[in-house]
Design a protein around this motif. Sequence first.
Motif, PDB file in Angstrom:
ATOM      1  N   GLU A  43       0.198  -0.553 -12.598  1.00 42.52           N
ATOM      2  CA  GLU A  43       1.081  -1.136 -11.595  1.00 42.52           C
ATOM      3  C   GLU A  43       0.277  -1.943 -10.577  1.00 42.52           C
ATOM      4  N   LEU A  44      -0.884  -1.403 -10.200  1.00 37.76           N
ATOM      5  CA  LEU A  44      -1.733  -2.125  -9.256  1.00 37.76           C
ATOM      6  C   LEU A  44      -2.234  -3.427  -9.875  1.00 37.76           C
ATOM      7  N   ALA A  45      -2.591  -3.396 -11.160  1.00 34.76           N
ATOM      8  CA  ALA A  45      -3.050  -4.615 -11.840  1.00 34.76           C
ATOM      9  C   ALA A  45      -1.964  -5.687 -11.822  1.00 34.76           C
ATOM     10  N   ARG A  46      -0.721  -5.276 -12.081  1.00 41.16           N
ATOM     11  CA  ARG A  46       0.384  -6.242 -12.059  1.00 41.16           C
ATOM     12  C   ARG A  46       0.596  -6.797 -10.649  1.00 41.16           C
ATOM     13  N   ALA A  47       0.494  -5.930  -9.642  1.00 38.10           N
ATOM     14  CA  ALA A  47       0.685  -6.383  -8.264  1.00 38.10           C
ATOM     15  C   ALA A  47      -0.384  -7.394  -7.871  1.00 38.10           C
ATOM     16  N   ILE A  48      -1.627  -7.156  -8.277  1.00 38.32           N
ATOM     17  CA  ILE A  48      -2.710  -8.096  -7.979  1.00 38.32           C
ATOM     18  C   ILE A  48      -2.425  -9.453  -8.625  1.00 38.32           C
ATOM     19  N   ALA A  49      -1.962  -9.431  -9.881  1.00 32.12           N
ATOM     20  CA  ALA A  49      -1.666 -10.684 -10.582  1.00 32.12           C
ATOM     21  C   ALA A  49      -0.534 -11.440  -9.900  1.00 32.12           C
ATOM     22  N   GLN A  50       0.478 -10.717  -9.432  1.00 27.29           N
ATOM     23  CA  GLN A  50       1.635 -11.367  -8.832  1.00 27.29           C
ATOM     24  C   GLN A  50       1.347 -11.897  -7.433  1.00 27.29           C
ATOM     25  N   VAL A  51       0.627 -11.122  -6.636  1.00 26.62           N
ATOM     26  CA  VAL A  51       0.395 -11.485  -5.238  1.00 26.62           C
ATOM     27  C   VAL A  51      -0.819 -12.400  -5.084  1.00 26.62           C
ATOM     28  N   GLY A  52      -1.837 -12.191  -5.913  1.00 21.09           N
ATOM     29  CA  GLY A  52      -3.096 -12.910  -5.741  1.00 21.09           C
ATOM     30  C   GLY A  52      -2.981 -14.416  -5.818  1.00 21.09           C
ATOM     31  N   THR A  53      -1.999 -14.927  -6.564  1.00 21.19           N
ATOM     32  CA  THR A  53      -1.867 -16.384  -6.692  1.00 21.19           C
ATOM     33  C   THR A  53      -1.447 -17.045  -5.384  1.00 21.19           C
ATOM     34  N   ALA A  54      -0.942 -16.264  -4.424  1.00 19.79           N
ATOM     35  CA  ALA A  54      -0.525 -16.837  -3.151  1.00 19.79           C
ATOM     36  C   ALA A  54      -1.681 -16.978  -2.175  1.00 19.79           C
ATOM     37  N   GLU A 109       0.269   3.209   3.216  1.00 21.95           N
ATOM     38  CA  GLU A 109       1.230   3.852   4.103  1.00 21.95           C
ATOM     39  C   GLU A 109       1.571   5.219   3.525  1.00 21.95           C
ATOM     40  N   ALA A 110       2.562   5.878   4.078  1.00 21.56           N
ATOM     41  CA  ALA A 110       2.868   7.255   3.687  1.00 21.56           C
ATOM     42  C   ALA A 110       3.283   7.374   2.228  1.00 21.56           C
ATOM     43  N   THR A 111       4.011   6.395   1.715  1.00 23.88           N
ATOM     44  CA  THR A 111       4.556   6.517   0.361  1.00 23.88           C
ATOM     45  C   THR A 111       4.205   5.365  -0.558  1.00 23.88           C
ATOM     46  N   ALA A 112       3.565   4.323  -0.036  1.00 28.67           N
ATOM     47  CA  ALA A 112       3.331   3.140  -0.879  1.00 28.67           C
ATOM     48  C   ALA A 112       2.081   2.395  -0.435  1.00 28.67           C
ATOM     49  N   LEU A 113       1.566   1.609  -1.370  1.00 22.88           N
ATOM     50  CA  LEU A 113       0.465   0.681  -1.119  1.00 22.88           C
ATOM     51  C   LEU A 113       1.062  -0.714  -1.178  1.00 22.88           C
ATOM     52  N   THR A 114       0.831  -1.520  -0.139  1.00 20.76           N
ATOM     53  CA  THR A 114       1.398  -2.861  -0.083  1.00 20.76           C
ATOM     54  C   THR A 114       0.294  -3.898  -0.163  1.00 20.76           C
ATOM     55  N   LEU A 115       0.474  -4.895  -1.034  1.00 22.98           N
ATOM     56  CA  LEU A 115      -0.456  -6.014  -1.176  1.00 22.98           C
ATOM     57  C   LEU A 115       0.246  -7.280  -0.714  1.00 22.98           C
ATOM     58  N   THR A 116      -0.432  -8.072   0.122  1.00 28.13           N
ATOM     59  CA  THR A 116       0.157  -9.295   0.655  1.00 28.13           C
ATOM     60  C   THR A 116      -0.888 -10.401   0.679  1.00 28.13           C
ATOM     61  N   ALA A 117      -0.471 -11.621   0.327  1.00 28.84           N
ATOM     62  CA  ALA A 117      -1.358 -12.786   0.391  1.00 28.84           C
ATOM     63  C   ALA A 117      -0.543 -13.997   0.807  1.00 28.84           C
ATOM     64  N   ARG A 153       2.850 -20.490   0.812  1.00 29.00           N
ATOM     65  CA  ARG A 153       3.491 -19.383   0.092  1.00 29.00           C
ATOM     66  C   ARG A 153       3.105 -18.076   0.745  1.00 29.00           C
ATOM     67  N   LEU A 154       3.939 -17.071   0.569  1.00 33.84           N
ATOM     68  CA  LEU A 154       3.617 -15.723   1.011  1.00 33.84           C
ATOM     69  C   LEU A 154       4.202 -14.772  -0.018  1.00 33.84           C
ATOM     70  N   SER A 155       3.348 -13.922  -0.617  1.00 32.64           N
ATOM     71  CA  SER A 155       3.814 -12.951  -1.604  1.00 32.64           C
ATOM     72  C   SER A 155       3.442 -11.551  -1.141  1.00 32.64           C
ATOM     73  N   THR A 156       4.376 -10.626  -1.289  1.00 32.62           N
ATOM     74  CA  THR A 156       4.101  -9.237  -0.932  1.00 32.62           C
ATOM     75  C   THR A 156       4.732  -8.316  -1.958  1.00 32.62           C
ATOM     76  N   ARG A 157       4.025  -7.259  -2.292  1.00 32.61           N
ATOM     77  CA  ARG A 157       4.487  -6.326  -3.333  1.00 32.61           C
ATOM     78  C   ARG A 157       4.022  -4.916  -2.974  1.00 32.61           C
ATOM     79  N   THR A 158       4.865  -3.932  -3.142  1.00 34.75           N
ATOM     80  CA  THR A 158       4.489  -2.546  -2.905  1.00 34.75           C
ATOM     81  C   THR A 158       4.336  -1.800  -4.226  1.00 34.75           C
TER      82      THR A 158
END
Length: 355
Positions: free
Chosen positions: A125-136, A154-162, A167-172
């Motif tokens: 899941e983290l690999a997919r999030a990096i691929a989706q957010v990193g392009t921004a 955070e308490a229940t999730a890891l959020t990646l933002t770029a 563009r701005l992409s964010t994914r938890t």
Amino acid sequence: MRSSRVEELITIGALARASGLTASALRFYADCGLLTPAEVDAATGYRYYTPSQCERAVLIRRLRGIDLSLEAITEVLSAGPDRAERLLDAHVAELARRAKAAARVAAQVKRALGAGRGVAVPAAELARAIAQVGTAAASDDSALVLTGVLVEAEATALTLTATDRYRLSTRTVPLRDGGDEWSAVVAVAPLAALRPWLESIDEVVLTPRASGIALASGDTEHRCAGIEEPFPDYRAVLDGLAAVRTRVLVARAALLDLLETAADDSVVCAVDESGLALSGAVTATRLPAAVTGAPMRLAFRSTVLRPAVASAIGPDLMVDLAASDQPVVVRSATDGDLTTLVMPTSIPSTEDHDR
């Protein structure tokens, strides 16, 4: 004097040296019937073995080394090759399952004891999030922090933002066991380089370091350098979005195909109740789309819009429009957790096209 047959036997000490087992272990295996001596001297109690029994002794040592029970060893050594292979494969699979469970528990205990502030997430899941957010992230270093990814635990999730400002992409990504709150900005390139490794493992633990973060699984640890600059307040941007006036549901693949073949970097999107029309400098193409709300016309740089569409997942995109000069929100219709903002540009005039 022993017979010539006895002369061919070897002592328990010789077998111990040849097999790597201790004499006491050989006596134990003899008493449980796993490796019975070829002969026992009635007067002295000395145990003698044939040289061919050394191979069985070595197999027993190896199987005990991978935690196979005595009962299971007996079954493997008495089975035919196919059944022995199945038994061993099943045992190794169980060992792998237990190792993963043990690593997970150890990580939980270490976090509970304060041994680290790491958070555990599903690695794929983290690999997919990096691929989706990193392009921004920005590709040039004119603003170094924009070449990085903000990682927030955070308490229940890891959020990646770029963001690169256009563009701005964010994914938890959900945490498996919860954890401490922390954040770090890390360079996108080394983070993206870890994707093949992340896709090959089950779980990864991310821990903040003095500069950057560490990603660990088992005995393997990778470090990603940090960027010591404040990341833009993207939450203020999201909270400040204007109300949605128009929502468009469109097939992602069809829209991406048009963007890949756009004749100009500037494309104009017009949406109304009949669908979505996409025009470049010369041609115009209409795509079927479900449109809710007022008709609208916006312009984009295709080099900005294309990555936002390409990084989405699922067959459909949900696009929320507020105004022709306001950020457009692009979401995967089947994965609302991934959010990408795309800034439109000014709409080219007819005179510009005719020049």
